[in-house]
Every structure is written in structure tokens, then in C-alpha cells.
Design a protein around this motif. Structure first.
Motif, mmCIF file in Angstrom:
data_model
loop_
_atom_site.group_PDB
_atom_site.id
_atom_site.type_symbol
_atom_site.label_atom_id
_atom_site.label_comp_id
_atom_site.label_asym_id
_atom_site.label_seq_id
_atom_site.Cartn_x
_atom_site.Cartn_y
_atom_site.Cartn_z
ATOM 1 N N ASN A 96 0.841 -1.203 0.000
ATOM 2 C CA ASN A 96 0.000 0.000 0.000
ATOM 3 C C ASN A 96 0.876 1.252 0.000
ATOM 4 O O ASN A 96 1.813 1.367 0.793
ATOM 5 N N GLU A 119 -3.223 -0.852 -2.125
ATOM 6 C CA GLU A 119 -4.011 0.385 -2.174
ATOM 7 C C GLU A 119 -3.091 1.596 -2.317
ATOM 8 O O GLU A 119 -2.108 1.723 -1.586
ATOM 9 N N ASP A 141 -7.607 -0.491 -4.042
ATOM 10 C CA ASP A 141 -8.295 0.793 -4.202
ATOM 11 C C ASP A 141 -7.282 1.912 -4.430
ATOM 12 O O ASP A 141 -6.246 1.963 -3.753
ATOM 13 N N TYR A 142 -7.580 2.788 -5.377
ATOM 14 C CA TYR A 142 -6.759 3.968 -5.674
ATOM 15 C C TYR A 142 -5.312 3.612 -6.055
ATOM 16 O O TYR A 142 -4.428 4.457 -5.963
ATOM 17 N N SER A 164 -11.736 -2.129 -8.478
ATOM 18 C CA SER A 164 -12.678 -1.141 -7.965
ATOM 19 C C SER A 164 -12.741 0.051 -8.916
ATOM 20 O O SER A 164 -11.817 0.301 -9.682
ATOM 21 N N GLU A 165 -13.829 0.780 -8.880
ATOM 22 C CA GLU A 165 -14.018 1.927 -9.769
ATOM 23 C C GLU A 165 -12.994 3.028 -9.532
ATOM 24 O O GLU A 165 -12.743 3.846 -10.402
ATOM 25 N N ASN A 166 -12.406 3.055 -8.345
ATOM 26 C CA ASN A 166 -11.469 4.135 -8.039
ATOM 27 C C ASN A 166 -10.006 3.757 -8.262
ATOM 28 O O ASN A 166 -9.114 4.554 -8.010
ATOM 29 N N ALA A 167 -9.734 2.544 -8.729
ATOM 30 C CA ALA A 167 -8.339 2.117 -8.922
ATOM 31 C C ALA A 167 -7.603 3.023 -9.898
ATOM 32 O O ALA A 167 -6.412 3.288 -9.739
#
Length: 199
Positions: A96, A119, A141-142, A164-167
Motif C-alpha cells: 500500500n 491500495e 483501491d486507488y 474497484s471503480e477508483n483504482a
């Protein structure tokens, strides 16, 4: 195995054989365990690596013993303004925030063998191209969020991993409000897999 099965001692998790050690070379600090044969990257020196072409090697040597580099730990190179990054094969996990806010990175090739990207691993970099390996199973994520100049993503995965949509999200000022939108980059996939990714 003896310790892993012994009462009370078995409650330690994980259990490694040997002793911990630490090595710093070329501005990168590694942690290793003498009886296990592998090492993790724990920190990049921001001053030493500034404006440098950084390479994460496949292996290191400490006291005459060779250790495979398998993990880049959380936040290891956060705010390290390196010029470029090469990750040699052997790494299996990128933690992360590992390269978060490394603003000068323009391109990253994630080598074959990497299974997980954590992340925010490459969040807030200057990436315009990302190359993903066939071995990848997890993107956090992100992981690649707010790379505003991103133009190209190449994936070698035969089947897309969950995402995820925010990756790959980018924050943009829309209608006087900051909003997250999916990247406008072009995606290149393995031959014959276009419909699989579209669906």
C-alpha cells in the motif's frame, strides 16, 4: 514446524526460521531473515534517490548469502522523487502506498510474477503509461489514482482481475466541484480478449 505445533509458541504468526537482518545499498534498505532466503524492501532514501534511475533488484547479498527480493513494503518509496523505476522479476507484492506521490515517474512496467498491487501504490505519480503482468490477481483501491497524464494501460492478463471503480480514478474540477472520474486512458489487452474486458 516444531515451534508451529507447540502450545503457546504456535500462536505467533507468522513464524520464520533464522534471525532478522537489515542491509542498505544504493539508497534502498532491505529486511531479510537468515533462514528463509527472501528479503523485503522497507525504505528508499528520499535524498539519495532524488532524480535517480532506481532499480529494485531480483536479489541481494548479505554476509555472502543471497536473498530473493519478494516484497516492496507499504510506503517504502512514498515522496521519493526518483527519475525512473525498474522492478526486476522476483517481486510478488507491491505494498500500500509503496510509490505514492513519486511525482516524476512517467512509466512503470510491473514485471511478471507480481500478484498484488496494494491500495494507493502508485497514486499521485506522473505516470503516462502502465504495463501490467499476466500474473496479477489483485489491484487495490486507488492503486493508480490521480495520474492525470495517464494515456496508456497495457495489460497481459488473459482474464481481467477484479477492479474497484477508483483504482484508476482521477479527481477533476467539474461544475465547480471536485469529482472522481474514471481515467480517459486507452486500454490495450491480449489478442482475442477485447470482448472479455469490455464485458
Amino acid at each position: 514446524l516444531v515451534y508451529a505445533q507447540a502450545e503457546v509458541w504456535k500462536n505467533f504468526s507468522p513464524i520464520y526460521a533464522g534471525e532478522p537482518g537489515e542491509l542498505t545499498q544504493d539508497g534502498i534498505t532491505y529486511h531479510y531473515i537468515t533462514g528463509e532466503g527472501f528479503a523485503t524492501v522497507i525504505k528508499g532514501d528520499a535524498e539519495a534517490l532524488k532524480d535517480q534511475d532506481v532499480t529494485i533488484p531480483s536479489e541481494i547479498k548479505a554476509d555472502g548469502v543471497t536473498y530473493s527480493v519478494k516484497v516492496i513494503e507499504d510506503n517504502a518509496f512514498r515522496y521519493v522523487y526518483m527519475n525512473s523505476l525498474t522492478i526486476k522479476p522476483g517481486v510478488e507484492k507491491i505494498g500500500n502506498g509503496a510509490f505514492s506521490s513519486s511525482y516524476y515517474l512517467k512509466e512503470i512496467v510491473i514485471p511478471e510474477g507480481v500478484k498484488a498491487i496494494g491500495e494507493g501504490a502508485f497514486q499521485h505519480c506522473g505516470l503516462n503509461r502502465i504495463d501490467l503482468p499476466s500474473t496479477l490477481t489483485t489491484i487495490g483501491d486507488y492503486a493508480f489514482a490521480n495520474n492525470s497524464y495517464l494515456e496508456t494501460v497495457v495489460t497481459r492478463m488473459e482474464a481481467p482481475c477484479s477492479l474497484s471503480e477508483n483504482a484508476f480514478a482521477v479527481s477533476k474540477y467539474i461544475d465547480e466541484v471536485w469529482k472522481e472520474v474514471f481515467t480517459s486512458a486507452t486500454l490495450f489487452v491480449p489478442s482475442g480478449k477485447k470482448e472479455t474486458y469490455k464485458n
